[in-house]
Design an enzyme around this catalytic site. Structure first.
Site, PDB file in Angstrom:
ATOM      1  N   LYS A  28      28.125  37.558  31.474  1.00 17.51           N
ATOM      2  CA  LYS A  28      27.670  36.800  30.344  1.00 17.51           C
ATOM      3  C   LYS A  28      26.252  35.992  30.901  1.00 17.51           C
ATOM      4  O   LYS A  28      26.145  35.933  31.942  1.00 17.51           O
ATOM      5  CB  LYS A  28      28.518  35.573  29.957  1.00 17.51           C
ATOM      6  CG  LYS A  28      28.401  35.106  28.469  1.00 17.51           C
ATOM      7  CD  LYS A  28      29.041  35.913  27.549  1.00 17.51           C
ATOM      8  CE  LYS A  28      28.907  35.635  26.017  1.00 17.51           C
ATOM      9  NZ  LYS A  28      29.408  36.265  25.174  1.00 17.51           N
ATOM     10  N   ASP A  63      25.090  37.193  21.230  1.00 15.94           N
ATOM     11  CA  ASP A  63      26.164  36.199  20.801  1.00 15.94           C
ATOM     12  C   ASP A  63      25.616  34.969  20.177  1.00 15.94           C
ATOM     13  O   ASP A  63      24.385  35.329  19.523  1.00 15.94           O
ATOM     14  CB  ASP A  63      26.452  35.804  22.530  1.00 15.94           C
ATOM     15  CG  ASP A  63      27.769  34.867  22.263  1.00 15.94           C
ATOM     16  OD1 ASP A  63      28.958  35.343  22.253  1.00 15.94           O
ATOM     17  OD2 ASP A  63      27.521  33.641  22.455  1.00 15.94           O
TER      18      ASP A  63
HETATM   19  P1  NDP Z   1      25.922  33.201  15.307  1.00 19.80           P
HETATM   20  O1  NDP Z   1      24.896  32.606  16.100  1.00 19.80           O
HETATM   21  O2  NDP Z   1      25.544  34.432  14.464  1.00 19.80           O
HETATM   22  O3  NDP Z   1      26.801  32.092  14.568  1.00 19.80           O
HETATM   23  C1  NDP Z   1      27.254  31.096  15.334  1.00 19.80           C
HETATM   24  C2  NDP Z   1      28.085  30.150  14.070  1.00 19.80           C
HETATM   25  O4  NDP Z   1      28.656  29.160  14.482  1.00 19.80           O
HETATM   26  C3  NDP Z   1      26.858  29.492  13.202  1.00 19.80           C
HETATM   27  O5  NDP Z   1      27.455  29.364  11.873  1.00 19.80           O
HETATM   28  C4  NDP Z   1      26.779  28.104  13.921  1.00 19.80           C
HETATM   29  O6  NDP Z   1      26.174  27.290  13.059  1.00 19.80           O
HETATM   30  C5  NDP Z   1      28.221  27.996  14.214  1.00 19.80           C
HETATM   31  N1  NDP Z   1      28.600  26.971  15.223  1.00 19.80           N
HETATM   32  C6  NDP Z   1      28.113  27.005  16.377  1.00 19.80           C
HETATM   33  N2  NDP Z   1      28.435  25.852  17.030  1.00 19.80           N
HETATM   34  C7  NDP Z   1      29.239  25.324  15.939  1.00 19.80           C
HETATM   35  C8  NDP Z   1      29.843  23.924  16.198  1.00 19.80           C
HETATM   36  N3  NDP Z   1      29.856  23.368  17.376  1.00 19.80           N
HETATM   37  N4  NDP Z   1      30.417  23.639  15.138  1.00 19.80           N
HETATM   38  C9  NDP Z   1      30.431  24.296  14.124  1.00 19.80           C
HETATM   39  N5  NDP Z   1      29.936  25.431  13.740  1.00 19.80           N
HETATM   40  C10 NDP Z   1      29.097  25.866  14.815  1.00 19.80           C
HETATM   41  O7  NDP Z   1      27.187  33.627  16.576  1.00 19.80           O
HETATM   42  P2  NDP Z   1      28.177  34.609  16.537  1.00 19.80           P
HETATM   43  O8  NDP Z   1      28.840  34.818  15.253  1.00 19.80           O
HETATM   44  O9  NDP Z   1      27.958  35.881  17.056  1.00 19.80           O
HETATM   45  O10 NDP Z   1      29.171  34.011  17.265  1.00 19.80           O
HETATM   46  C11 NDP Z   1      30.318  33.215  17.117  1.00 19.80           C
HETATM   47  C12 NDP Z   1      31.563  33.126  17.928  1.00 19.80           C
HETATM   48  O11 NDP Z   1      31.873  34.546  18.393  1.00 19.80           O
HETATM   49  C13 NDP Z   1      31.099  32.687  19.556  1.00 19.80           C
HETATM   50  O12 NDP Z   1      32.198  32.136  20.042  1.00 19.80           O
HETATM   51  C14 NDP Z   1      30.763  33.949  20.300  1.00 19.80           C
HETATM   52  O13 NDP Z   1      30.905  33.939  21.429  1.00 19.80           O
HETATM   53  C15 NDP Z   1      31.936  34.874  19.810  1.00 19.80           C
HETATM   54  N6  NDP Z   1      31.716  36.377  19.841  1.00 19.80           N
HETATM   55  C16 NDP Z   1      30.670  36.917  19.117  1.00 19.80           C
HETATM   56  C17 NDP Z   1      30.467  38.392  19.278  1.00 19.80           C
HETATM   57  C18 NDP Z   1      29.493  39.257  18.829  1.00 19.80           C
HETATM   58  O14 NDP Z   1      29.328  40.255  18.530  1.00 19.80           O
HETATM   59  N7  NDP Z   1      28.556  38.334  18.092  1.00 19.80           N
HETATM   60  C19 NDP Z   1      31.552  39.176  20.075  1.00 19.80           C
HETATM   61  C20 NDP Z   1      32.478  38.324  20.633  1.00 19.80           C
HETATM   62  C21 NDP Z   1      32.778  36.963  20.260  1.00 19.80           C
HETATM   63  P3  NDP Z   1      24.633  26.773  13.226  1.00 19.80           P
HETATM   64  O15 NDP Z   1      23.961  27.774  12.527  1.00 19.80           O
HETATM   65  O16 NDP Z   1      24.637  25.428  12.829  1.00 19.80           O
HETATM   66  O17 NDP Z   1      24.363  27.002  14.629  1.00 19.80           O
END
Ligand code: NDP
Length: 452
Positions: free
Chosen positions: A125, A165
């Site tokens: 990571k 991510d």
């Molecule tokens: P993105 O950056 O596309 O989206 C993240 C989302 O979560 C945004 O809407 C963000 O809001 C919100 N968010 C982040 N921090 C917080 C918080 N503290 N409270 C509320 N909302 C929050 O990321 P991903 O969708 O790619 O990733 C989301 C999760 O999935 C993570 O845990 C990641 O590690 C996991 N994951 C992702 C993979 C992938 O293929 N992308 C694979 C496996 C796991 P804001 O816009 O305000 O930041």
């Protein structure tokens, strides 16, 4: 003290400030207790002590200039945790909260997740405490170039293959890959999550969200349920959340929520695919905030400064299924109690470690179908593995082909978890099943290599 207890204690003593890493190590190792009895050879070779120590931690300075000419400095990281079963593989996270402990937790989880996919990928990571929110495209580009100016020497298609991510989507991968290609003079599959014209795979953007729903559907089917007519809470509104919504809609469920770090929206009429497309445009193109959804659709209520799980708790909102798809530790014990009270019986984690240990205990004590992130969100990295295969073979599979492979992998992960939980005396415990099954393959490979 038991072997496992001893290892956990030493991890805490060695790096006392890495709380998320302690949490991840404790969660995995506690379920590996039965393997110490069945496999004394792992104890003798100190596999448990070795697997919690990364192969290598790379930290570097990332200087960049904003549009006004001011210089900024961020910190870059790559944790190459374990490559026993394949090249290092794992995403890059750009978020102000990023630190060594968070990336070590994510890299550690990735070892077992990647092993579960059945594809040959080690765990890694990386990322930076850089915040892409509110930055211009040019600022993000300059940051990505500076980040890659150091990272390029540590990665390669057979060495380490990063992906996206939180905060790293198609735009960032394009800049990172463009700069790698320029300075290395190589056009290879060194990053995944690429766009289609330069080696991306169909279904990669959809894969984590779709996979999380496929995993939930498998858990539901094992108990004679399905998504039809179910009310579903999804958190986040980024990549994983968006495609989770799309797949739930396809399977006949009704998604009522989304959030970002500023607010939550609840739409009891359901976030159908038209509304979901609006969210994709809002978040991915306009880079707006989820509160704008409530301005567009008057069926929605917006709760500023409250997480989805707070809103469900405070407003007593009924849900059958919860898909946390935002970030680590978003759902605590109080939230889990509220889910129980409001009729929820299934949690499938799109995010990594979104539930605190207390929340997990509550799911388990209440007989929830609970799919932990390392199993339920493995569809993203699995499809990254499929992107690597297509890059190596210099061909592209159709959308249907990739989706059917992804679906097959999620079914096989589900089956593997069930089989491992049966074999190790904890029938139906997906946490133990995922941890044990992911661990055994890596541990056997480490054993075969001797002491390296
Ligand atoms: P993105 O950056 O596309 O989206 C993240 C989302 O979560 C945004 O809407 C963000 O809001 C919100 N968010 C982040 N921090 C917080 C918080 N503290 N409270 C509320 N909302 C929050 O990321 P991903 O969708 O790619 O990733 C989301 C999760 O999935 C993570 O845990 C990641 O590690 C996991 N994951 C992702 C993979 C992938 O293929 N992308 C694979 C496996 C796991 P804001 O816009 O305000 O930041």
């Amino acid at each position: 003290m038991s072997v496992i207890g001893d290892v956990i204690e030493k991890v805490k003593q060695k790096d006392p400030n890495e709380f998320e890493f302690h949490q991840a190590v404790e969660e995995v190792l506690m379920s590996l207790e039965p393997t110490t009895k069945k496999h004394p050879e792992f104890v003798k070779a100190k596999i448990y002590e070795r697997i919690v120590e990364p192969d290598r931690v790379i930290m570097f300075r990332v200087p960049w200039t904003d549009d006004k000419g001011e210089v900024h400095v961020n910190r870059g990281f790559r944790i190459q945790f374990n490559n026993a079963i394949g090249p290092y593989k794992g995403g890059l996270r750009f978020h102000p909260s990023v630190n060594l402990g968070i990336l070590k937790f994510l890299g550690f989880e990735q070892i077992f997740k990647n092993s579960l996919t059945t594809l040959p990928m080690g765990g890694a990571k990386g990322g930076s405490d850089f915040d892409p929110k509110g930055k211009s495209d040019n600022e993000v580009m300059r940051f990505c170039y500076s980040f890659m100016r150091e990272l390029f020497r540590h990665i390669g298609p057979d060495t380490d293959v990063p992906a996206g991510d939180i905060g790293v989507g198609g735009r960032e991968i394009g800049y990172l890959y463009g700069y790698y290609k320029k300075i290395q003079n190589d056009h290879t599959g060194v990053l995944t999550g690429k766009s289609l014209p330069f080696g991306g795979s169909l279904i990669r953007p959809e894969a984590t969200g779709y996979g999380c729903v496929y995993f939930a559907a498998e858990m539901l089917a094992a108990k004679g349920h399905d998504f039809k007519g179910k009310t579903v809470a999804v958190s986040g509104s980024g990549n994983v959340a968006q495609y989770a919504v799309e797949k739930v809609n396809e399977l006949g469920g009704r998604v009522i929520s989304l959030c970002d770090s500023s607010s939550t929206i609840i739409d009891e009429e359901g976030i159908d695919n038209k509304k979901c497309n609006y969210v994709m445009d809002l978040k991915n193109v306009k880079r707006g905030r989820i509160s704008e959804y409530a301005e567009k659709y008057n069926s929605a209520c917006c709760y500023i400064g409250e997480s989805i799980w707070d809103v469900i708790k405070n407003q007593g909102i009924k849900v059958d299924i919860a898909l946390p798809c935002a970030t680590q530790n978003e759902l605590d014990g109080g939230h889990a109690e509220a889910l129980v009270k409001n009729g929820c019986f299934c949690v499938s984690e799109g995010a990594n470690m979104p539930s605190t240990p207390e929340a997990i205990r509550i799911y388990q004590n209440n007989g929830f179908l609970y799919g932990p992130g390392k199993a339920a969100n493995a569809g993203g990295v699995a499809t990254s593995g499929l992107e690597m295969s297509q890059n190596s073979m210099r061909l592209s599979w159709s959308r249907e082909e990739v989706d059917s492979r992804l679906h097959g992998i999620m079914k096989s992960i589900h089956k593997t978890c069930i089989q491992a939980s049966d074999a190790y005396g904890a029938k139906g415990d997906y946490v133990l099943g995922a941890n044990v099954a992911g661990f055994l393959k890596v541990a056997n490979a480490m054993l075969a290599y001797g002491v390296v």
